[in-house]
Motif scaffolding. Structure first.
Motif, PDB file in Angstrom:
ATOM      1  N   GLY A 343     -13.750   0.979   6.339  1.00 52.79           N
ATOM      2  CA  GLY A 343     -12.889   0.886   5.171  1.00 52.79           C
ATOM      3  C   GLY A 343     -11.910   2.034   5.157  1.00 52.79           C
ATOM      4  N   ARG A 344     -11.267   2.256   4.033  1.00 51.38           N
ATOM      5  CA  ARG A 344     -10.364   3.390   3.873  1.00 51.38           C
ATOM      6  C   ARG A 344     -11.069   4.472   3.069  1.00 51.38           C
ATOM      7  NH1 ARG A 344      -4.585   2.160   4.408  1.00 51.38           N
ATOM      8  NH2 ARG A 344      -4.169   3.531   2.622  1.00 51.38           N
ATOM      9  N   PRO A 345     -10.659   5.740   3.211  1.00 53.14           N
ATOM     10  CA  PRO A 345     -11.390   6.845   2.566  1.00 53.14           C
ATOM     11  C   PRO A 345     -11.573   6.680   1.064  1.00 53.14           C
ATOM     12  CG  PRO A 345      -9.837   7.717   4.162  1.00 53.14           C
ATOM     13  CD  PRO A 345      -9.569   6.234   4.083  1.00 53.14           C
ATOM     14  N   GLU A 346     -10.598   6.071   0.380  1.00 50.77           N
ATOM     15  CA  GLU A 346     -10.671   5.984  -1.079  1.00 50.77           C
ATOM     16  C   GLU A 346     -11.536   4.843  -1.575  1.00 50.77           C
ATOM     17  OE1 GLU A 346      -6.965   3.658   0.215  1.00 50.77           O
ATOM     18  OE2 GLU A 346      -7.986   5.524   0.768  1.00 50.77           O
ATOM     19  N   ASP A 347     -12.015   3.967  -0.700  1.00 50.54           N
ATOM     20  CA  ASP A 347     -12.827   2.818  -1.135  1.00 50.54           C
ATOM     21  C   ASP A 347     -14.130   3.292  -1.778  1.00 50.54           C
ATOM     22  OD1 ASP A 347     -10.898   1.165  -0.141  1.00 50.54           O
ATOM     23  OD2 ASP A 347     -11.990   0.621   1.685  1.00 50.54           O
ATOM     24  N   GLY A 348     -14.613   2.495  -2.741  1.00 57.82           N
ATOM     25  CA  GLY A 348     -15.871   2.847  -3.395  1.00 57.82           C
ATOM     26  C   GLY A 348     -16.005   2.209  -4.759  1.00 57.82           C
ATOM     27  N   PHE A 349     -16.681   2.914  -5.654  1.00 55.94           N
ATOM     28  CA  PHE A 349     -17.033   2.401  -6.970  1.00 55.94           C
ATOM     29  C   PHE A 349     -16.589   3.404  -8.024  1.00 55.94           C
ATOM     30  CE2 PHE A 349     -20.190   1.639  -3.699  1.00 55.94           C
ATOM     31  CZ  PHE A 349     -20.213   0.250  -3.615  1.00 55.94           C
ATOM     32  N   GLU A 350     -15.833   2.928  -9.014  1.00 49.66           N
ATOM     33  CA  GLU A 350     -15.367   3.787 -10.100  1.00 49.66           C
ATOM     34  C   GLU A 350     -16.052   3.342 -11.389  1.00 49.66           C
ATOM     35  OE1 GLU A 350     -13.412   6.083  -8.906  1.00 49.66           O
ATOM     36  OE2 GLU A 350     -13.068   5.043  -7.004  1.00 49.66           O
ATOM     37  N   THR A 351     -16.639   4.269 -12.107  1.00 52.18           N
ATOM     38  CA  THR A 351     -17.285   3.937 -13.373  1.00 52.18           C
ATOM     39  C   THR A 351     -16.911   4.950 -14.437  1.00 52.18           C
ATOM     40  OG1 THR A 351     -19.284   5.178 -12.769  1.00 52.18           O
ATOM     41  CG2 THR A 351     -19.271   2.814 -12.286  1.00 52.18           C
ATOM     42  N   ARG A 352     -16.884   4.488 -15.669  1.00 55.30           N
ATOM     43  CA  ARG A 352     -16.655   5.364 -16.819  1.00 55.30           C
ATOM     44  C   ARG A 352     -17.504   4.864 -17.974  1.00 55.30           C
ATOM     45  NH1 ARG A 352     -11.125   6.001 -20.293  1.00 55.30           N
ATOM     46  NH2 ARG A 352     -11.344   3.727 -20.187  1.00 55.30           N
ATOM     47  N   PRO A 453     -12.330  -9.515 -14.515  1.00 47.80           N
ATOM     48  CA  PRO A 453     -11.407 -10.168 -13.588  1.00 47.80           C
ATOM     49  C   PRO A 453     -11.773  -9.846 -12.134  1.00 47.80           C
ATOM     50  CG  PRO A 453     -10.402  -8.214 -14.528  1.00 47.80           C
ATOM     51  CD  PRO A 453     -11.783  -8.310 -15.114  1.00 47.80           C
ATOM     52  N   GLN A 454     -11.490 -10.794 -11.241  1.00 49.48           N
ATOM     53  CA  GLN A 454     -11.759 -10.614  -9.821  1.00 49.48           C
ATOM     54  C   GLN A 454     -10.522 -11.019  -9.011  1.00 49.48           C
ATOM     55  OE1 GLN A 454     -15.446 -12.993  -9.411  1.00 49.48           O
ATOM     56  NE2 GLN A 454     -16.502 -11.061  -9.011  1.00 49.48           N
ATOM     57  N   TRP A 455     -10.280 -10.241  -7.950  1.00 50.44           N
ATOM     58  CA  TRP A 455      -9.147 -10.507  -7.069  1.00 50.44           C
ATOM     59  C   TRP A 455      -9.660 -10.696  -5.637  1.00 50.44           C
ATOM     60  CZ3 TRP A 455      -9.230  -6.870 -10.896  1.00 50.44           C
ATOM     61  CH2 TRP A 455      -8.250  -6.965 -11.886  1.00 50.44           C
ATOM     62  N   SER A 456      -8.949 -11.457  -4.870  1.00 56.17           N
ATOM     63  CA  SER A 456      -9.310 -11.675  -3.478  1.00 56.17           C
ATOM     64  C   SER A 456      -8.062 -11.556  -2.610  1.00 56.17           C
ATOM     65  CB  SER A 456      -9.950 -13.055  -3.293  1.00 56.17           C
ATOM     66  OG  SER A 456      -9.033 -14.083  -3.643  1.00 56.17           O
ATOM     67  N   GLY A 457      -8.273 -11.520  -1.302  1.00 58.00           N
ATOM     68  CA  GLY A 457      -7.186 -11.413  -0.342  1.00 58.00           C
ATOM     69  C   GLY A 457      -7.628 -11.910   1.012  1.00 58.00           C
ATOM     70  N   PRO A 458      -6.765 -11.794   1.996  1.00 46.99           N
ATOM     71  CA  PRO A 458      -7.115 -12.282   3.337  1.00 46.99           C
ATOM     72  C   PRO A 458      -8.270 -11.497   3.942  1.00 46.99           C
ATOM     73  CG  PRO A 458      -5.071 -11.036   3.387  1.00 46.99           C
ATOM     74  CD  PRO A 458      -5.407 -11.221   1.947  1.00 46.99           C
ATOM     75  N   ASN A 459      -9.169 -12.203   4.607  1.00 41.07           N
ATOM     76  CA  ASN A 459     -10.290 -11.563   5.278  1.00 41.07           C
ATOM     77  C   ASN A 459      -9.819 -10.883   6.558  1.00 41.07           C
ATOM     78  OD1 ASN A 459     -11.943 -12.653   3.263  1.00 41.07           O
ATOM     79  ND2 ASN A 459     -12.241 -14.536   4.441  1.00 41.07           N
ATOM     80  N   PRO A 472      -7.544  -0.312  11.295  1.00 39.45           N
ATOM     81  CA  PRO A 472      -7.775  -1.754  11.122  1.00 39.45           C
ATOM     82  C   PRO A 472      -7.852  -2.204   9.667  1.00 39.45           C
ATOM     83  CG  PRO A 472      -9.802  -0.664  11.762  1.00 39.45           C
ATOM     84  CD  PRO A 472      -8.723   0.371  11.842  1.00 39.45           C
ATOM     85  N   PHE A 473      -8.039  -1.278   8.726  1.00 38.19           N
ATOM     86  CA  PHE A 473      -8.190  -1.660   7.321  1.00 38.19           C
ATOM     87  C   PHE A 473      -6.952  -1.242   6.533  1.00 38.19           C
ATOM     88  CE2 PHE A 473     -12.510  -1.015   8.921  1.00 38.19           C
ATOM     89  CZ  PHE A 473     -13.095  -2.230   8.582  1.00 38.19           C
ATOM     90  N   GLY A 474      -6.453  -2.162   5.718  1.00 36.35           N
ATOM     91  CA  GLY A 474      -5.330  -1.857   4.848  1.00 36.35           C
ATOM     92  C   GLY A 474      -5.798  -1.387   3.494  1.00 36.35           C
ATOM     93  N   ASP A 475      -4.841  -1.133   2.622  1.00 36.61           N
ATOM     94  CA  ASP A 475      -5.117  -0.727   1.243  1.00 36.61           C
ATOM     95  C   ASP A 475      -5.750  -1.916   0.519  1.00 36.61           C
ATOM     96  OD1 ASP A 475      -5.092  -0.086  -1.434  1.00 36.61           O
ATOM     97  OD2 ASP A 475      -3.152   0.907  -1.360  1.00 36.61           O
ATOM     98  N   LEU A 476      -7.001  -1.767   0.096  1.00 35.34           N
ATOM     99  CA  LEU A 476      -7.730  -2.893  -0.474  1.00 35.34           C
ATOM    100  C   LEU A 476      -7.108  -3.355  -1.790  1.00 35.34           C
ATOM    101  CD1 LEU A 476     -10.069  -4.848  -0.292  1.00 35.34           C
ATOM    102  CD2 LEU A 476     -11.546  -3.127  -1.329  1.00 35.34           C
ATOM    103  N   ARG A 477      -6.655  -2.414  -2.598  1.00 33.98           N
ATOM    104  CA  ARG A 477      -6.044  -2.818  -3.870  1.00 33.98           C
ATOM    105  C   ARG A 477      -4.784  -3.660  -3.626  1.00 33.98           C
ATOM    106  NH1 ARG A 477      -7.812   2.537  -5.623  1.00 33.98           N
ATOM    107  NH2 ARG A 477      -9.303   2.327  -7.346  1.00 33.98           N
ATOM    108  N   ALA A 478      -4.047  -3.345  -2.555  1.00 34.20           N
ATOM    109  CA  ALA A 478      -2.864  -4.140  -2.226  1.00 34.20           C
ATOM    110  C   ALA A 478      -3.245  -5.449  -1.564  1.00 34.20           C
ATOM    111  CB  ALA A 478      -1.927  -3.331  -1.322  1.00 34.20           C
ATOM    112  N   ASP A 479      -4.256  -5.427  -0.688  1.00 34.66           N
ATOM    113  CA  ASP A 479      -4.667  -6.634   0.020  1.00 34.66           C
ATOM    114  C   ASP A 479      -5.297  -7.654  -0.928  1.00 34.66           C
ATOM    115  OD1 ASP A 479      -3.745  -5.489   2.314  1.00 34.66           O
ATOM    116  OD2 ASP A 479      -5.718  -4.962   3.109  1.00 34.66           O
ATOM    117  N   ALA A 480      -6.225  -7.177  -1.786  1.00 37.81           N
ATOM    118  CA  ALA A 480      -6.920  -8.072  -2.721  1.00 37.81           C
ATOM    119  C   ALA A 480      -6.095  -8.165  -4.002  1.00 37.81           C
ATOM    120  CB  ALA A 480      -8.327  -7.555  -3.005  1.00 37.81           C
ATOM    121  N   SER A 481      -5.004  -8.911  -3.938  1.00 38.18           N
ATOM    122  CA  SER A 481      -4.055  -8.970  -5.051  1.00 38.18           C
ATOM    123  C   SER A 481      -3.963 -10.355  -5.686  1.00 38.18           C
ATOM    124  CB  SER A 481      -2.669  -8.536  -4.573  1.00 38.18           C
ATOM    125  OG  SER A 481      -2.233  -9.355  -3.485  1.00 38.18           O
TER     126      SER A 481
END
Length: 774
Positions: A343-352, A453-459, A472-481
């Motif tokens: 994945g990319r370094p910033e990938d993960g889980f954000e909670t508040r 809400p859920q978003w998806s993108g190309p595998n 090999p991995f792009g920006d997930l927030r941009a890919d899963a749009s």
């Protein structure tokens, strides 16, 4: 005798009507010589009057035999004898302590027992009666904040590994989940009130973690099949606390925390506490951006003879990185840990999380106390992690010949959840003949709203073995749009309950009954314009429970219990209406031991937990039938406290078997048959080495099934880990240096599928420095 003088010295005007009435009534006592703590508990059990005591004040003190038909005051005086402690009448019973601690019952002037030792004696949650654990007919394990401190814990999830019967699973789309006695549906509470964000509580603000074994429908209604976890946060106190902590470990993991408490008014009835912590790591073992955790917990407390009110709020914000993981082959071989960051370094889980709460205990009359607790919780979660589908295989390739590629799904979701939960009841003390009662009568409620809400993108297919070059991995927030769907859901639960703890001599009977009304409604939007509306569906359920305790001696109790749990379902039944709730029935026997002058507690249990009403889809009718499914049997052992002077220990062992009675080929993942852990600390006793000590920990488990697919032979291997620490306490300063996985072994966490096998941290270090300011 000092004890008699202490009791006689309390003027009649200072005693409450409850204490005066209890003193006037006679009871038959036949108690052998024992530790003072054990004898005080026995007197409380026989008389039905709450007798609390300061653990440090009675430590190491013995009580003679107490025998005869006696008034409570006479039994107390006989037990106290020449010990340098006194008994003080309170609004609900008696308080026993050395002279300079007698007044601490009216204001919070000292830390809770859980903040100073490995052992805690009582749980308000388990029976709603504030009973001693020896009187509770069920397995309850309490992880104290002292244990968390010595283990240098950084999360609730890691701390739960100290408890027998706990199981853990992790998926690529979420933080680790845990189950109790083989069932993942676990009731989560904060201060005894339902709260789904409980496991995200910052560990530095936790006073204790109570794990209740067996279904907990009596406490939380729906949602508990195997047990419950209650996180109790640290309380305000009048005695001053001024402490700072600095912690630094592997991966640049830095934590700064502060704890401030003390009296606000001169009479010390109003007190406060503020706990704040900031944690941030550079990276993690998989190379992703490191964890972050910020928390802030302010509270106020008013406490006098009849009122105990706590009002507070909390704020928490976390980033959890993608963990290190690998893959399993179809033939059961676990692949090497990938060299490629998945994945990319910033990938993960954000909670508040944001929470506002109050807790009230109000004495209304000599025999009636009102308890009211309310939580308002808001939780926001974002999951931006690529999910692996497992190793790819060339067409026609043998099972043991993967092509080294992995398909990753581009998915992202947000979850906004807010809930309001309350628990309100009357605790009524009374008696019928020689039987005393602690009756809890009340109601609780929970309302939860979810927007997801859920978003998806190309595998993406990526060559992992050998690793792909480039990025090999792009920006997930941009890919899963691409917006896939939006779920809006509302669930409400209203319950009334009756719980009675009856004591008669050496016998205690706990009986309870709860009536639950659960309602659920939801709307799903699937772009561009498809809307699916599920109107409100209501499920009603009545759950009984009963438990019996026999006090063989003041140090040994035998118990048995029966309890039920359930998870509501609104799926259509092939017989019409809804399918009945998924249910569990727990049958249990056990023994509890309070040893070494009440310094060490041991609980042993054997149980059978049977599940029914598991749904089976019937395609021709587009409906569901139900059947019996999982049957779990096991033996648990938990021990915690002081073994001998300077030696504190926490031990657990679990033996578990699970099968599907309706489908023998079914597999239950993440359940090793054998699991144990031991953590012990020793303070050197020689004067020349005073303040210096060390800790040693061992955890081990047998292998566990790694996939539910019966065609594959994947097992997570059995393994063991050794941890160690050295610490030095000198006045206001304390320092701990700890090493986990000291053997630098390659270890795997339990898993539910071959596409994601978590890899545990190799050898890692942590240095903690703490300073108390007076």
């Amino acid at each position: 005798m000092l004890g008699v003088l202490a009791l006689c010295a309390v003027p009649a005007s200072a005693q409450t009507p409850a204490a005066a009435a209890a003193t006037a009534k006679t009871h038959r006592f036949d108690l052998p010589a024992a530790s003072l703590a054990e004898t005080l508990r026995a007197i409380s059990r026989v008389s039905g009057v709450t007798i609390t005591f300061d653990s440090e004040s009675v430590a190491g003190k013995r009580a003679p035999a107490v025998s005869g038909t006696l008034m409570l005051s006479d039994a107390l005086a006989m037990a106290i004898g020449d010990n340098d402690v006194e008994a003080r009448a309170t609004a609900t019973g008696y308080w026993v302590a050395v002279a300079n601690k007698l007044d601490t019952v009216f204001v919070v002037a000292r830390r809770d027992q859980a903040e100073t030792s490995f052992k805690a004696d009582r749980s308000d949650t388990a029976t709603r009666s504030g009973s001693d654990l020896m009187e509770i007919p069920g397995g309850v394990t309490i992880i104290t904040s002292k244990v968390l401190e010595t283990q240098q814990m950084t999360s609730i999830q890691n701390a739960l590994a100290n408890v027998s019967g706990m199981s853990f699973k992790q998926s690529p789309q979420g933080s680790p989940t845990f189950g109790i006695r083989g069932f993942g549906e676990t009731a989560l509470m904060v201060n005894g009130v339902a709260d789904n964000s409980a496991a995200m509580s910052n560990v530095f603000g936790v006073e204790r973690i109570e794990v209740l074994k067996g279904p907990q429908a009596i406490l939380t209604g729906a949602g508990s099949l195997g047990g419950g976890v209650n996180v109790v946060i640290k309380k305000p106190q009048a005695a001053p606390i001024r402490s700072m902590m600095l912690q630094y470990g592997s991966h640049g993991d830095l934590t700064v925390a502060g704890d401030v408490a003390g009296a606000v008014t001169e009479d010390r009835r109003l007190s406060m506490r503020v706990i704040a912590a900031h944690s941030q790591a550079r990276d993690n073992a998989a190379g992703f951006d490191g964890r972050k955790d910020d928390s802030f917990l302010p509270q106020l407390r008013w406490k006098d003879q009849t009122t105990d009110l706590i009002v507070g709020a909390s704020y928490g914000k976390q980033h959890g990185p993608v963990p290190l993981y690998t893959f399993g082959r179809r033939d059961g071989v676990i692949m090497p840990v990938p060299e490629l960051m998945l994945g990319r370094p910033e990938d993960g889980f954000e909670t508040r999380q944001r929470r506002a709460f109050y807790q009230l205990e109000q004495v209304l009359s000599p025999s009636v106390t009102l308890i009211s607790r309310l939580n308002r919780s808001l939780q926001d979660t974002e999951v931006h992690v690529r999910s692996p589908a497992g190793l790819g295989y060339a067409t026609g390739a043998a099972n043991d010949a993967p092509n080294g590629s992995v398909l990753f799904f581009a998915g992202r979701s947000e979850q906004n959840q807010n809930s309001t939960s309350g628990d309100h009841y009357l605790r009524i003390l009374g008696s019928t003949g020689q039987v005393t009662h602690k009756l809890s009568l009340g109601f609780d409620h929970t309302e939860t709203r979810l927007h997801q809400p859920q978003w998806s993108g190309p595998n993406t297919t990526v060559k992992v073995y050998p690793p792909a070059t480039g990025a090999p991995f792009g920006d997930l927030r941009a890919d899963a749009s691409t917006l896939s769907n939006i779920l809006d859901q509302k669930a409400t639960q209203y319950d009334t309950f009756l719980q009675d703890l009856m004591n008669w001599g050496d016998w205690s009977l706990l009986a309870n009954l709860r009536s639950t009304r659960y309602a659920n409604e939801s709307t799903v939007l699937i772009p561009p314009a498809t809307v699916s509306v599920s109107p409100q569906k209501v499920v009603r359920r009545t759950t009984p429970g009963v438990g019996l305790v026999y006090s063989l001696t003041p140090e040994v109790s035998l118990y048995t219990n029966y309890a039920e749990g359930f998870v509501p379902s609104t799926l259509p039944s092939c017989d019409g209406g809804f399918v009945p709730p998924k249910s569990t029935r727990n049958r249990e026997v056990g023994a509890k031991f309070d040893l070494f002058d009440s310094k060490l507690s041991v609980t042993t249990a054997a149980y059978e937990l049977a599940q029914s009403n598991t749904t089976v889809y019937y395609r021709p009718g587009n409906c569901y039938n139900v059947r019996d499914a999982q049957l779990a049997r096991g033996v648990e052992v938990d021990a915690q406290g002081q073994v001998t002077r300077g030696l504190n220990a926490l031990f657990n062992y679990t033996f578990t078997t699970a099968k599907d009675v309706g489908n023998p080929a079914a597999n239950y993942t993440g359940l090793p048959k054998h699991k144990m852990s031991l953590w012990a600390t020793y303070d050197l006793q020689d004067a020349a080495w005073r303040g210096l000590g060390f800790g040693v920990g061992v955890s081990a488990s047998s292998n566990s099934k790694g996939t539910t697919d019966a065609r594959y032979m994947l097992y997570v291997p059995g393994q063991a880990q050794i941890d160690a620490s050295v610490f030095y306490n000198n006045g206001p300063w304390s320092t701990t240096f700890g090493v986990k996985n000291i053997g630098n072994r390659l270890l795997y966490a339990t898993t539910a599928g071959s596409s994601f096998i978590p890899v545990m941290e190799r050898r890692n270090y942590m240095l903690t420095i703490k300073r108390d300011f007076k």
